[in-house]
Write a protein that holds these residues in place. Structure first.
Motif, PDB file in Angstrom:
ATOM      1  N   CYS A   1      -4.325   4.997   0.475  1.00 19.94           N
ATOM      2  CA  CYS A   1      -3.345   3.896   0.483  1.00 19.94           C
ATOM      3  C   CYS A   1      -2.519   3.911   1.770  1.00 19.94           C
TER       4      CYS A   1
ATOM      5  N   TYR B   1      -4.639   2.533   4.615  1.00 22.19           N
ATOM      6  CA  TYR B   1      -4.664   1.068   4.606  1.00 22.19           C
ATOM      7  C   TYR B   1      -3.329   0.502   5.104  1.00 22.19           C
TER       8      TYR B   1
ATOM      9  N   TRP C   1       0.830  -1.204   0.000  1.00 20.18           N
ATOM     10  CA  TRP C   1       0.000   0.000   0.000  1.00 20.18           C
ATOM     11  C   TRP C   1       0.871   1.263   0.000  1.00 20.18           C
TER      12      TRP C   1
END
Length: 490
Positions: free
Chosen positions: A407, A410, A320
């Motif tokens: 991203c 996450y 990520w």
């Protein structure tokens, strides 16, 4: 002949998990088409978030129905819900409004949630032990085949034609199960011994072995206590520690970001900013990652559950970070494509090899049988509600944080739950179910190597001292020998 029938029966059962992949991945090719003016529905991002996530919400709501479905029968329950899911898919295929499309997705989610464990249970009750791990593990591969199939269909078919394909699959699926008998375990526990013998003979091909196995099934069903444990049992470490660990693993699976990849792979590749066709990139990344589902059940018995799980969480977080950095910093579209495809492929690969299947194995090994009626549905509902939250908030968080910020979010959740997993998830490789339960009954959480070493020391104590340690523990509900008199719960 017996093993051949076991393999064929397992393929038929895992076909339902392939259908799960079709349903979950449907939104990746369908949403871009539904947003177009010619679709007749004029789907907004808010509508898209509901179309993607309401299927997962339906699974969460359908989870409490697993008990009645188990009572109905493994094979019969799969055959029962398939026509209902065919009707739900027809609502998706011919909607006159977004509400009708949502209704079809929700109906399919509820049906899916009510029978999602059935393929694994069917396989575990009809397959020889030496084949069980590989054939149960093939279910994860089946999900990936479903995802690849529905992504590939999006390259050539409209969203309505894809819905029609899914409806046809559900309509025809009962034909795969029709020639197969119900599992011998279900038949024997419902007093249908003659049918249980025929089922055992069908799957094993060994008449003498069928009689022996039928006797074992009857003995286990007599010894098993299906009632809920008394409230006093909930204070035991053997209850609340597995519950704590199972919820941690469940949240790790949901918040790793992979549910969002399955639902919105197209939108993610668009958001990264590369030049590759988003659907083709989705097919490539999912195909590459599917190798992980094949390797998972080989590696977990060699590398161990805990190291594989923790390594997968950390690797997913790194992926990520790489994807977010490419979206933020890389201006070359070709370089961005490479980073995105490799990043999503590796993230899905480590999910297939460590987070998903290892999590399932940990849940199966760690939760004591007498507490599964409480812990299993609870952790399942938590996982699907968390997955729904991840899917529902994708577009809102993308707009609020930008895609690179999402991203990094996450990635941070992967890092957080990797730490929690390190502190709470024990290694269960090579331990019997009784040893795992005894590990929880000892005075400390199995949080680190020190705790594992403490447990190993206790296990290696002389028999006399070990017996003294065990003698201080009160009897546990549901584990008394069938012939012993009833004991008051403690």
């Amino acid at each position: 002949m017996g093993k051949g029938r076991q393999v064929l029966g397992s393929l038929a059962a895992n076909g339902f998990l392939l259908a799960y992949g079709l349903q979950e991945g449907y939104t990746t090719p369908a949403l871009p088409q539904l947003r177009q003016a010619g679709s007749g529905l004029a789907v907004s991002d808010e509508d898209a978030s509901w179309i993607g996530s309401i299927f997962l919400l339906g699974i969460a709501i359908g989870t409490p129905l697993q008990g009645p479905m188990l009572a109905l029968g493994r094979r019969r329950s799969l055959m029962f819900v398939s026509p209902v899911m065919c009707l739900g898919s027809l609502l998706i295929t011919f909607p006159n409004s977004v509400a009708m499309l949502l209704a079809g997705r929700f109906v399919n989610g509820v049906c899916m949630g009510s029978v999602l464990p059935m393929p694994h249970i069917f396989i575990s009750e009809t397959v020889a032990p030496e084949l069980r791990g590989a054939l149960v593990g093939a279910g994860m591969f089946g999900i990936n085949i479903g995802l690849i199939t529905v992504y590939s269909l999006g390259l050539a078919l409209s969203w309505q034609q894809i819905g029609g394909f899914i409806a046809a699959f559900y309509g025809l699926y009962p034909l795969l199960l029709w020639p197969l008998p119900e599992t011998p375990n279900w038949l024997a526990t419902h007093g249908r011994d003659q049918e249980a013998r025929r089922s055992l003979l069908f799957y094993s091909g060994d008449a003498a072995g069928a009689e022996t196995e039928l006797a074992r099934i009857k003995e286990r069903s007599t010894a098993h206590n299906p009632d809920l444990p008394p409230v006093s049992e909930l204070r035991r470490r053997a209850f609340y520690l597995p519950l704590l660990v199972s919820v941690t693993v469940t949240l790790c699976k949901a918040t790793s970001g992979t549910p969002a990849i399955h639902l919105y792979s197209y939108d993610m590749f668009v958001a990264v900013g590369g030049s590759a066709d988003p659907l083709q990139a989705s097919v490539v990344s999912t195909a590459l990652s599917s190798v992980g589902s094949v390797l998972a059940f080989v590696l977990m018995d060699r590398a161990g559950r805990r190291p594989l799980f923790l390594l997968a969480m950390l690797t997913c977080g790194i992926c990520w970070v790489a994807i977010g950095s490419a979206a933020l910093l890389v201006s070359d579209p070709i370089a961005t494509d490479w980073v995105a495809i490799l990043g999503f492929s590796v993230a899905l690969f480590v999910y297939n090899i460590g987070i998903g299947p290892v999590g399932m194995v940990i849940m199966g090994e760690m939760i004591p049988l007498r507490y599964r009626t409480i812990i299993s549905p609870l952790q399942s509902m938590i996982m699907w509600i968390a997955s729904f939250a991840v899917g529902k908030t994708f577009f809102q968080l993308r707009d609020a944080l930008n895609f690179f910020g999402l991203c990094f979010l996450y990635a941070s959740t992967c890092a957080l739950f990797a730490v929690l997993g390190f502190l709470l998830v024990p290694e269960t490789k090579g331990k019997t179910l009784s040893e795992i339960e005894e590990m929880f009954e000892q005075g400390t959480l199995p949080v680190s190597r020190r705790a594992s070493a403490h447990y190993d020391t206790l296990k290696d104590e002389p028999e006399e001292k070990s017996a003294v340690n065990r003698a201080s523990r009160p009897p546990v509900y549901g584990t008394e020998a069938p012939s012993s008199p009833p004991q008051e719960p403690i």
